[in-house]
Design an enzyme around this catalytic site. Sequence first.
Site, PDB file in Angstrom:
ATOM      1  N   ASP A  31       6.618  -9.282   0.462  1.00 47.03           N
ATOM      2  CA  ASP A  31       7.917  -9.128  -0.592  1.00 47.03           C
ATOM      3  C   ASP A  31       7.729  -7.497  -0.093  1.00 47.03           C
ATOM      4  O   ASP A  31       6.362  -6.548   0.087  1.00 47.03           O
ATOM      5  CB  ASP A  31       7.257  -8.776  -1.938  1.00 47.03           C
ATOM      6  CG  ASP A  31       7.664  -8.450  -2.755  1.00 47.03           C
ATOM      7  OD1 ASP A  31       9.186  -8.126  -3.454  1.00 47.03           O
ATOM      8  OD2 ASP A  31       8.142  -7.095  -2.789  1.00 47.03           O
ATOM      9  N   GLU A  41      12.007 -11.856   2.729  1.00 44.67           N
ATOM     10  CA  GLU A  41      13.449 -11.736   1.472  1.00 44.67           C
ATOM     11  C   GLU A  41      14.423 -11.526   2.622  1.00 44.67           C
ATOM     12  O   GLU A  41      14.124 -10.499   3.469  1.00 44.67           O
ATOM     13  CB  GLU A  41      13.383 -11.334   0.084  1.00 44.67           C
ATOM     14  CG  GLU A  41      12.504 -10.995  -0.693  1.00 44.67           C
ATOM     15  CD  GLU A  41      12.037 -10.318  -1.744  1.00 44.67           C
ATOM     16  OE1 GLU A  41      12.197 -10.255  -2.961  1.00 44.67           O
ATOM     17  OE2 GLU A  41      11.796  -8.924  -0.877  1.00 44.67           O
ATOM     18  N   CYS A  97       4.546 -11.299 -17.936  1.00 45.28           N
ATOM     19  CA  CYS A  97       5.461 -12.597 -18.227  1.00 45.28           C
ATOM     20  C   CYS A  97       5.336 -12.395 -20.020  1.00 45.28           C
ATOM     21  O   CYS A  97       4.477 -12.312 -20.812  1.00 45.28           O
ATOM     22  CB  CYS A  97       5.287 -13.880 -17.872  1.00 45.28           C
ATOM     23  SG  CYS A  97       6.227 -15.210 -18.587  1.00 45.28           S
ATOM     24  N   ASP A 115       4.752  -6.716  -7.078  1.00 44.13           N
ATOM     25  CA  ASP A 115       5.237  -6.306  -5.348  1.00 44.13           C
ATOM     26  C   ASP A 115       4.091  -8.295  -4.920  1.00 44.13           C
ATOM     27  O   ASP A 115       4.837  -8.785  -4.137  1.00 44.13           O
ATOM     28  CB  ASP A 115       4.895  -5.940  -5.110  1.00 44.13           C
ATOM     29  CG  ASP A 115       6.042  -4.660  -4.614  1.00 44.13           C
ATOM     30  OD1 ASP A 115       7.139  -5.145  -5.306  1.00 44.13           O
ATOM     31  OD2 ASP A 115       4.692  -3.243  -4.466  1.00 44.13           O
TER      32      ASP A 115
END
Length: 352
Positions: free
Chosen positions: A130, A214, A300, A310
């Site tokens: 990431d 990504e 979450c 990250d």
Amino acid sequence: MCKELSGWRNSAEMPWLKGGPIHPLQQSLKDLERAYTNFFAKRADFPRFKKKGQRDSLRYPDPKQIKLDQGNGRIFLPKLGWLRYRNSRDALGAVKNVTVSQSGGRWFVSIQTQREVEVPAPSGGAVGIDMGVARFATLSDGSYLAPRNSFKAHQVALRKAQRTLSHNTKFSNNGKKAKARIQKIQARIANVRRDDLHKASATISQNHALVVLEDLQVGNMSRSAKGSVEQPGRNVRAKAGLNRSILDQGWFEFRRQLDYKLAWRGAHLVTVPPRNTSRTSPECGHVAAGNRRSQSRFACVECGFEANADHVGAINVLRAGHARLACKVSGAARPPAAGTRRSDSVAAVSCT
């Protein structure tokens, strides 16, 4: 134009063309043809005229005219003769062409060679990465690489040098000295960034057989927020600072280096869409903007899982990469998005 070139070299209007070797001049025409091809294919902007002092270079394509004496650190080039150079590493294989370029007041010679090598078996496992600003690269195993911030470290010195240049008379001797000082600082910034990227990409490529990144659109992410007179942008100053930080990291160059270094070692690079990679819980698969409480904190709202944001993004990037490879093997049309809900294992994600 190659036919016209012979007439230009023998004409009275352009006698300076005859002072240079013919092959580098022909290579300039090839570069022009490539520039127009990229423009009409919409891969680049319209070709710009060359300017003395900017990207000065010449290429010798004929290996028969090149003599390389690595033992004594010298090279023979047409019209230039024998030249001394500082050897950074051995040139292995047969010499194909040589490019001489100038950067930051120094001249460099790049020797392209051809040789056959055996592709080694890749070592290590798979890792997801990431990319970020606070952390340059966070790996799915929990480790991370701190940013070097080369431009930020030299920003004050560069600003002072540019201010000195603005006070000097244009084309004066002091102005030339100030311009050379700016070029030296900018070359230092680029060299520090390039060195850091090479070390990071080499370490990762040597220890992993699969790297998942990504597919970041750096141009869109670093686009100016200034806006127009009718619709002015908001938080322009903060966005400008973020853009500088993004461009200072060299994300695209890092991806380019990883691509060819992994190929050298028989490993693979896979890119996945970055959507929701930092908003998806790796435990329950719940996707929500509220999962990312801050730049570095992930919590979450569904299952209460907490971790570094990250690190969560790197885990989801790796899982999306595995899913993409599974889709390619099974012949599916499209891999799942990063936010697709899953059951107990990644293998249970269906390609839709």
